[in-house]
Design an enzyme around this catalytic site. Structure first.
Site, short mmCIF file in Angstrom:
data_model
loop_
_atom_site.label_atom_id
_atom_site.label_comp_id
_atom_site.label_asym_id
_atom_site.label_seq_id
_atom_site.Cartn_x
_atom_site.Cartn_y
_atom_site.Cartn_z
CB SER A 125 0.84 6.17 9.78
OG SER A 125 2.01 5.69 10.39
CE1 TYR A 150 -1.49 0.87 9.05
CE2 TYR A 150 0.87 1.30 9.19
CZ TYR A 150 -0.43 1.62 9.54
OH TYR A 150 -0.66 2.69 10.36
CE LYS A 154 -3.40 3.99 8.04
NZ LYS A 154 -4.84 4.21 8.26
#
Ligand code: UD1
Length: 335
Positions: A125, A150, A154
């Site tokens: 992302s 979150y 990544k």
């Protein structure tokens, strides 16, 4: 026929990628535990492509099940979408996010190594860049401290994959998505947010549909032309197609190193108000909105420098913001 495993293949980006893979003649095997998707998507994919993908309901946190799957399925490539993705929720449930997003990734990489399966694509992302110092954002922009668990999954995920490529024949590509939106032109598959949507476009379409009373525009005092935050909204079908290009790059040994990173964006930044106006123009629907305070953790502006993906990966977006917004609206109308 090359066989590809798509984890999270019934989810938003996963399902669109399965369709494009099948259109390109790949045999697809889906693993999805339905934690944020519906089994009906399997039939929708089948009705679009005319081919039913194989499907396994496996929870990738189940190490033994992952081992068993790879022992019995010799895949030519793995595209790994399956992960939790809600930023706010990740702050409340960090350990669930680490267990699911990192645990599963490690188990898959272990079994790829054990079975000498070498081609791996990872969903990353643009969140890894945080508020970048320079716009547009190139792949060389520094990684900023993650704003959420979150986002951290990544960043850590990329590090784990990079390390794994050093100790085996694994070849991997991390694709850093900007803001994926829209739906398949058939309106048979699209985004299925559970509960109140957190992302902008699902909230916009639900407001236009009368499901939500009013959209809150988070922040109108940003240092941008109209004061609202700027993002790079990219059609999910363009994103899906990039995965096929990346996969072929690995299968055909065209990669320049064993761990590569590409931005997936359009290169164009649009503000929240521009998105609302475009949506109203292409759909003829009114979107009620109010300007409210900024949302914690949001950056001012993020859009991709697309040169490296365009020139080295050989992929470019074809669909416009208007087309993406119209497809999202058509999809909403079917729900
Ligand atoms: C978010 C995540 C990002 C994740 C991506 C995909 C954050 C900080 N980032 O991106 O890590 O990869 O989703 O799930 O959460 N907006 C409104 N009103 C709304 C919803 C959004 O004004 O009701 C605004 C936001 O403030 C932002 C823009 O719309 O400026 C886009 O928001 P969103 O769709 O949530 O995506 P990101 O926050 O960019």
């Amino acid at each position: 026929m090359k066989k590809v495993l798509v984890t999270g293949g019934l989810g938003f980006i996963g399902s669109h990628t399965v369709v494009e893979l099948q259109n390109e003649g790949f045999e697809v095997v889906i693993i999805d535990n339905l934690s944020n998707s519906k089994i009906e998507v399997l039939d929708k994919i089948t009705s679009i492509t005319g081919v039913k993908p194989s499907y396994f309901n496996i929870d990738l946190r189940d190490k033994a099940a992952v081992k068993d799957f790879f022992a019995n399925n010799k895949v030519d490539g793995t595209i790994h979408f399956a992960a939790y993705k809600a930023v706010g929720e990740s702050v409340q449930k960090p350990l669930d996010y680490y267990e699911n997003n990192i645990g599963s990734l490690v188990y898959i990489l272990q079994e790829l190594k054990a079975n000498s399966l070498n081609n791996f694509i990872f969903s990353s992302s643009c969140t890894v860049y945080g508020q970048a110092d320079e716009l547009p954002i190139t792949e060389n922009a520094p990684i900023k401290p993650a704003e959420s668990p979150y986002g951290n999954t990544k960043q850590i995920g990329e590090e784990i994959i990079k390390d794994a490529t050093k100790i085996s024949d694994l070849k991997a590509i991390a694709l850093r998505y900007f803001n994926p939106i829209g739906a398949h032109e058939s309106a048979k598959i699209g985004e299925l947010p559970i509960g109140v949507p957190q992302n902008l476009i699902p909230y916009v379409v639900q407001t236009a549909a009368g499901i939500r009373e009013e959209l809150s525009v988070f922040g109108s005092d940003y240092n941008t032309p109209d004061g609202t935050a700027v993002r790079d909204y990219i059609h999910v079908v363009d994103i899906a197609k990039a995965h096929i290009v990346a996969l072929k790059r690995l299968i055909e040994n065209k990669n320049k190193s064993n761990f590569e990173i590409f931005n997936l964006g359009t290169g164009q930044g649009n503000s929240v108000l521009e998105v609302i106006k475009s949506f109203e123009k292409v759909t003829g629907q009114k979107v009620n909105y109010k300007l409210v305070d900024r949302r914690e953790g949001d950056v001012t502006a993020a859009y991709a420098d697309t040169n490296y993906a365009n020139n080295e990966l050989g992929w470019k977006t074809k669909l416009s913001l208007d087309e993406a917004l119209l497809s999202a609206w058509k999809w909403q109308k079917t729900l």
